[in-house]
Design a protein around this motif. Structure first.
Motif, short mmCIF file in Angstrom:
data_model
loop_
_atom_site.label_atom_id
_atom_site.label_comp_id
_atom_site.label_asym_id
_atom_site.label_seq_id
_atom_site.Cartn_x
_atom_site.Cartn_y
_atom_site.Cartn_z
N GLY A 66 0.89 -1.15 -0.18
CA GLY A 66 -0.04 -0.22 0.11
C GLY A 66 0.75 1.36 -0.04
N ALA A 67 1.97 1.19 0.71
CA ALA A 67 2.83 2.54 0.83
C ALA A 67 3.60 2.74 -0.24
N ARG A 68 3.86 1.55 -1.16
CA ARG A 68 4.49 1.57 -2.50
C ARG A 68 3.51 2.20 -3.52
N LEU A 69 2.35 1.50 -3.49
CA LEU A 69 1.31 2.32 -4.51
C LEU A 69 1.16 3.66 -4.16
N ARG A 70 1.05 4.25 -2.86
CA ARG A 70 0.88 5.64 -2.68
C ARG A 70 1.83 6.32 -3.09
N GLY A 120 1.89 9.45 -5.88
CA GLY A 120 2.44 10.71 -5.82
C GLY A 120 1.19 11.61 -5.77
N ALA A 121 1.09 12.78 -6.35
CA ALA A 121 0.05 13.77 -6.53
C ALA A 121 -1.01 13.58 -7.41
N ARG A 122 -1.05 12.23 -8.06
CA ARG A 122 -2.23 12.13 -8.82
C ARG A 122 -3.35 11.94 -8.21
N LEU A 179 -6.69 10.59 -6.24
CA LEU A 179 -6.81 8.99 -6.02
C LEU A 179 -7.85 8.50 -6.89
N THR A 180 -9.07 9.28 -7.11
CA THR A 180 -10.04 8.93 -8.01
C THR A 180 -9.66 8.52 -9.47
N GLU A 181 -8.73 9.40 -9.80
CA GLU A 181 -8.39 9.26 -11.19
C GLU A 181 -7.39 7.89 -11.40
N VAL A 182 -6.63 7.39 -10.32
CA VAL A 182 -5.97 6.34 -10.50
C VAL A 182 -6.92 5.15 -10.51
N ALA A 183 -7.95 5.21 -9.42
CA ALA A 183 -8.72 4.13 -9.21
C ALA A 183 -9.39 3.83 -10.42
N GLN A 184 -10.13 4.74 -11.23
CA GLN A 184 -10.71 4.72 -12.18
C GLN A 184 -9.94 4.01 -13.35
N ALA A 185 -8.50 4.43 -13.45
CA ALA A 185 -7.76 3.92 -14.51
C ALA A 185 -7.40 2.31 -14.27
N ALA A 186 -7.46 2.19 -12.98
CA ALA A 186 -7.36 0.68 -12.56
C ALA A 186 -8.65 -0.09 -12.56
N GLY A 187 -9.72 0.32 -12.66
CA GLY A 187 -11.00 -0.31 -12.82
C GLY A 187 -11.66 -0.53 -11.34
N ILE A 188 -11.04 0.11 -10.39
CA ILE A 188 -11.40 -0.16 -9.27
C ILE A 188 -12.04 1.01 -8.43
N LYS A 221 -8.36 1.92 0.82
CA LYS A 221 -8.22 0.88 1.72
C LYS A 221 -6.70 0.18 1.17
N ILE A 222 -6.43 -0.16 0.20
CA ILE A 222 -5.27 -0.78 -0.03
C ILE A 222 -4.06 0.06 0.27
N GLU A 223 -4.20 1.34 0.01
CA GLU A 223 -3.14 2.45 0.25
C GLU A 223 -2.77 2.47 1.67
N THR A 224 -3.85 2.43 2.51
CA THR A 224 -3.91 2.45 3.98
C THR A 224 -3.39 1.18 4.82
N GLY A 225 -3.66 0.06 4.22
CA GLY A 225 -3.20 -1.25 4.70
C GLY A 225 -4.38 -1.99 5.29
N ARG A 226 -5.68 -1.23 4.91
CA ARG A 226 -6.99 -1.90 5.63
C ARG A 226 -7.38 -3.04 4.68
N LEU A 227 -6.80 -3.17 3.59
CA LEU A 227 -7.30 -4.27 2.52
C LEU A 227 -5.69 -4.87 2.13
N PRO A 228 -5.17 -5.58 3.14
CA PRO A 228 -3.73 -6.06 3.02
C PRO A 228 -3.54 -7.08 1.90
N SER A 229 -4.64 -7.77 1.60
CA SER A 229 -4.44 -8.90 0.46
C SER A 229 -5.45 -8.65 -0.62
N PRO A 230 -5.13 -7.60 -1.63
CA PRO A 230 -6.15 -7.41 -2.71
C PRO A 230 -5.89 -8.45 -3.66
N GLY A 231 -6.78 -8.64 -4.70
CA GLY A 231 -6.93 -9.61 -5.51
C GLY A 231 -5.65 -9.37 -6.64
N PHE A 232 -5.23 -10.40 -7.33
CA PHE A 232 -4.07 -10.37 -8.10
C PHE A 232 -4.50 -9.29 -9.45
#
Length: 88
Positions: free
Chosen positions: A18-22, A26-28, A30-39, A46-57
């Motif tokens: 999560g920290a690596r993804l955050r 950078g300054a992008r 969050l909504t833009e990146v999430a939409q680009a990833a389809g989530i 939740k992934i970036e903060t570690g509240r979802l520590p095992s996201p799907g492949f």
């Protein structure tokens, strides 16, 4: 089927990821990146903060693509291993 609880090591790996993804986001926006990833933005948060520590492949693959991160780098981050620049 009941999912086994995550181990402390898996939880820590999720926090590293999560920290690596955050950091990569950078300054992008969050909504833009999430939409680009389809989530959803909440899933990315939740992934970036570690509240979802095992996201799907597939989620990790799509986030890597959206952020320009090779899957090898994300896998190494999950394992807690430093990659040389030649490996990326």
């Amino acid at each position: 089927m009941v999912r086994q609880p995550l181990t402390p090591e898996q939880i820590e790996a999720g926090r590293r990821l999560g920290a690596r993804l955050r950091l990569a986001r950078g300054a992008r926006d969050l909504t833009e990146v999430a939409q680009a990833a389809g989530i959803s933005p909440e899933t990315l948060r939740k992934i970036e903060t570690g509240r979802l520590p095992s996201p799907g492949f597939g989620t990790i693959i799509c986030l890597g693509e959206a952020l320009g991160l090779p899957v090898e780098e994300l896998a190494a981050c999950w394992r807690g291993v430093e990659l040389s620049l030649e490996a990326v």
